[in-house]
Write a protein that holds these residues in place. Structure first.
Motif: not given
Length: 184
Positions: A48-51, A53-54, A94-98
């Motif tokens: 799920x796209x919303x999950x 993003x969470x 890393x923030x970039x990989x996320x």
């Protein structure tokens, strides 16, 4: 989720460096219904796209707080000592990989790595072998093996030197981690 909650059931998935698991628990009277959902999660999860993003938001927060937790710092330091800094085994999110992680990448990953080839099934509880066999035939018999072989695991070239390593940080507590390379 609401249907599972109403049944008092749970389906959980997790992954680590060496294996992944998908599991469920429920009352024995609900096993057919929950197993159907379980096999769907196993074979074609929604991602799920919303999950997603969470999860990204929570993971970015965990990255920001990494240096605030002595257990996390000890685990990271030990991994770098045992495996070496360029190893995938000591790599950290890393923030970039996320930021780069997408739903389509998760789907591709799932299709490549989550497969019946070599999978193991462990069952406990109030279920007969015959009832389980029926569920497996209905929910997983058509799950096709992935003919593509997985790439071999990266070699570990680091040879950690025995010793006591101290990572000095301003914490009110201490964490001690001990480890070594195991058999391949």
């Amino acid at each position: 989720d609401q249907e599972l909650d109403d049944l008092g059931a749970a389906i959980e998935a997790s992954g680590g460096d060496e294996y992944s698991t998908v599991s469920f628990s429920c009352l024995s009277g609900d096993v057919e219904s929950v197993f159907e959902r379980f096999s769907g999660v196993l074979r074609s999860p929604a991602f799920d796209a919303q999950r997603l993003e969470l999860w990204k938001m929570l993971e970015l927060d965990a990255i920001r707080r990494r240096r605030d937790d002595p257990d996390t710092m000890a685990r990271m330091a030990l991994a770098e000592l045992v495996y070496g800094s360029p190893s995938v085994y000591s790599a950290e999110t890393t923030p970039e990989s996320v930021a780069k992680l997408s739903r389509s990448e998760l789907i591709a990953y799932q299709r490549h790595f989550i497969r019946p080839n070599g999978s193991l099934l462990a069952v406990s509880g109030d279920i007969t072998r015959e009832r389980l066999q029926t569920l497996l035939e209905k929910g997983l018999l058509s799950w096709q093996r992935n003919p593509q072989e997985l790439a071999p695991l990266p070699a570990i070239t680091q040879r950690p030197a025995p010793g006591i390593y101290v990572l000095e940080r301003e914490f009110d507590q201490a964490s001690i981690a001990m480890g070594h390379l195991g058999p391949p």
